[in-house]
Enzyme design. Sequence first.
Site, PDB file in Angstrom:
ATOM      1  N   ASP A   1      36.150   2.484 -90.718  1.00  0.00           N
ATOM      2  CA  ASP A   1      35.709   3.417 -90.138  1.00  0.00           C
ATOM      3  C   ASP A   1      36.123   3.553 -88.357  1.00  0.00           C
ATOM      4  O   ASP A   1      36.308   2.246 -87.625  1.00  0.00           O
ATOM      5  CB  ASP A   1      34.513   3.247 -89.620  1.00  0.00           C
ATOM      6  CG  ASP A   1      33.235   3.583 -88.457  1.00  0.00           C
ATOM      7  OD1 ASP A   1      33.677   4.750 -88.665  1.00  0.00           O
ATOM      8  OD2 ASP A   1      31.957   3.966 -88.738  1.00  0.00           O
TER       9      ASP A   1
ATOM     10  N   HIS B   1      35.790   4.508 -85.689  1.00  0.00           N
ATOM     11  CA  HIS B   1      33.982   4.817 -83.988  1.00  0.00           C
ATOM     12  C   HIS B   1      33.944   3.143 -83.594  1.00  0.00           C
ATOM     13  O   HIS B   1      33.184   2.732 -84.038  1.00  0.00           O
ATOM     14  CB  HIS B   1      32.705   4.999 -85.253  1.00  0.00           C
ATOM     15  CG  HIS B   1      32.807   6.620 -85.522  1.00  0.00           C
ATOM     16  ND1 HIS B   1      33.179   6.184 -86.647  1.00  0.00           N
ATOM     17  CD2 HIS B   1      32.711   7.853 -84.732  1.00  0.00           C
ATOM     18  CE1 HIS B   1      33.087   7.750 -87.385  1.00  0.00           C
ATOM     19  NE2 HIS B   1      32.827   8.533 -86.229  1.00  0.00           N
TER      20      HIS B   1
END
Lengths: 487, 141
Positions: B14, B16
Amino acid sequence: MIKVKQTKIDEEKFMEMRKQTLALWPKASKEIDLDEAVAYQQSLPEDKSFVKVLQKYSAEGKMGLFPRQGTPIVENEIELLQSLNSVGVRLFPFTTDSYTRNLQLDKAQAGLEESIKTGKAKLNGYPLINHGVKTNRRVIESCAGAMDPRCSQKANSLVGEYAFASGMTAMPASFFGWIAGYDKKATVEECIDTAQYLGRLMGYYAEQGVIISSDLHGWLPNGVVPTYVNVATQIIEALTAAHQGCKSVHPQANFQGNYVQDIAEVRLFRKIFRKYLDKYGFQDVLIPGIIASQSPLYAFPQDVGTAYGYICYIANLAATAGVDACSVKTIDEAIGVPSIESHIQTYRAANWIFEVVRSQKIEVNNKDIDLEVAMAEKAIDAIMDKVYELGDGDITHGTIKAVATGVLDSPFSINIHAQDKVLGVRDLSGACRLIEFGNLPLPEDVKDFHREKVAAREKAEGRKMDYYVSIDDFWAISKGRLLGTRN
Amino acid sequence: MDKITIITGTVGVDAHVIGTKIISRVLRDEGFNVVELGAQTPPEEFISAAQETAADAIFMSSLYGMAEMDLQGFKEKCLEAGLDDLLLYIGGILGVMRHDFNDDEEKFKKLGFDRVYPPETDVKVAIADLKNDLKVKGGKV
Ligand code: B12
């Protein structure tokens, strides 16, 4: 010692590099034959060519939609593409899932199988490598429009090979996007190296008459900052790809939400990319059009009403600014990967605005816009001069040194090699200004302009403009305001 | 008194990073000792960092919807590593597409998380929970 250089990779070496890339996945060398791929591309109708579709919008003064799309199960993907066709979409970014982007292809396979088994998407995108060339071609042929896949640094070269062999006609050779938001550890040099591969592959296709266009994303503005560095890095990406033989680039205006500043950006785009491509001898590189990205990289509103407000505001801004296509996020953006229904409702709203606003051909002229254009151009020229100076005329060397020294810098980036010393807030009109300049080589009058605007807000609100104001501003837009307030 | 140590980061691949950067800054400003692993952190790295720093809690983030796959067997691995007392909190966007948060909560509790937070939860909420949970465990605070 820096190994990359800006000059074109010679063909023999490139073919050697391709062998290594195709060796990353057992099926790749069986599925991908460059000559066959070129012939397939040549056989495709015009509406599969990203360049042609974008040029057509531009020539007709119309605006295309550029959605986020990509889902693992083939039948669902086809249904999604056809549904998007029904609301007029002809330009498709193609989102590959995050495992694919990181070359974790066994995990992508497991996620794909689990998705098929449960009938639910377990991957956040379309596993373009696992599906393979034949299936990809079937998907692409199932709808009208041109495809433009998304990836990260690790899998980029292999995804590029698959994408073009499958009939896709654009892709970002956009390494600053990776530095901003996709790749934690890759060095700047590795990122450039990977982008050059893609540029070179585009160059190879171009030599055979197949023009594949490179998206320019630049160093995505992850926070409340003016887009000077974003634009300068898009120019760097354009030049890097052009050196490798890429013959078309389409810049992305990353809207930050302030009318004056965002319109100024599009106005500047109309000249600055051409200026730099021509200056360095790439008069033959096309710019088929400008795409706006509707969403600043802030949190999106969670409720449907506020989300519509935001979407329609940006659609209006994009139509007024006169871009050729706009990446419009959906009312599901804050919730998860959007459903077909939310795409359709969102795009009907956006299309309504595009049509009605564009048909009025409004010319917006005001002094504030002119001033923003002038400030931005000065800032970008100063950054570009410094990068070339650091690289002794080689853009790749200059870029590596510029990131290392913070001459190129932007906040909240994923990559550990970024300095992250720059910070911004909004001024009283909502335009993005810098409060920390870091080591950006901005002219003193540009800095003073920012200082004045920041001081005015400081005075009006009676508080210091600091990190926490920056975060307040960051959240504001999802709450229906431009300026953040402390609550 | 010992400072409370919290590990932060997004799990799996991920990317983010914005949220976890903000969380780390807030926690630091609130006086915690923060081990900031950043985005794209493999589950195993959370565990080894917890061992090395004798951490009290993990504030894990995931936005990209694939945390469930990333975290199969995570709690078991924590236990194997002797991290019985380590508090596991997770937040972000935990599934793909529009879905009911209650399902996320149930899934991630089953995976061994002590607390599961809906999208856009203010870290301050979790800080209050942490103080409570540590008190219940009779530890620092
Ligand atoms: C910005 C953004 C990006 C940027 C990230 C830039 C960066 N440097 O981080 C970029 C463009 C790179 C990106 C890429 C991708 N993205 Co994105 N992105 C977003 C977006 C718009 C905002 C996320 C954000 O930064 N929010 C602001 C921060 C401050 O909030 P936060 O992270 O939620 O964290 C806060 C709170 O939630 C809370 N919190 C977070 N964790 C925890 C943990 C605990 C314990 C507690 C108590 C609290 C807590 O505190 C934080 C601070 O206040 C969201 C949509 C949205 N939510 O609006 C999509 C979104 C998360 N992205 C998504 C996807 C799918 C992707 C991509 C695959 C590409 C794509 N769009 O298809 C890639 C994936 C890359 C990868 N390998 O992961 C999806 C996820 C889908 C899902 N879950 O179903 C979303 C939801 C968009 C969508 N609707 O499709 N993205």
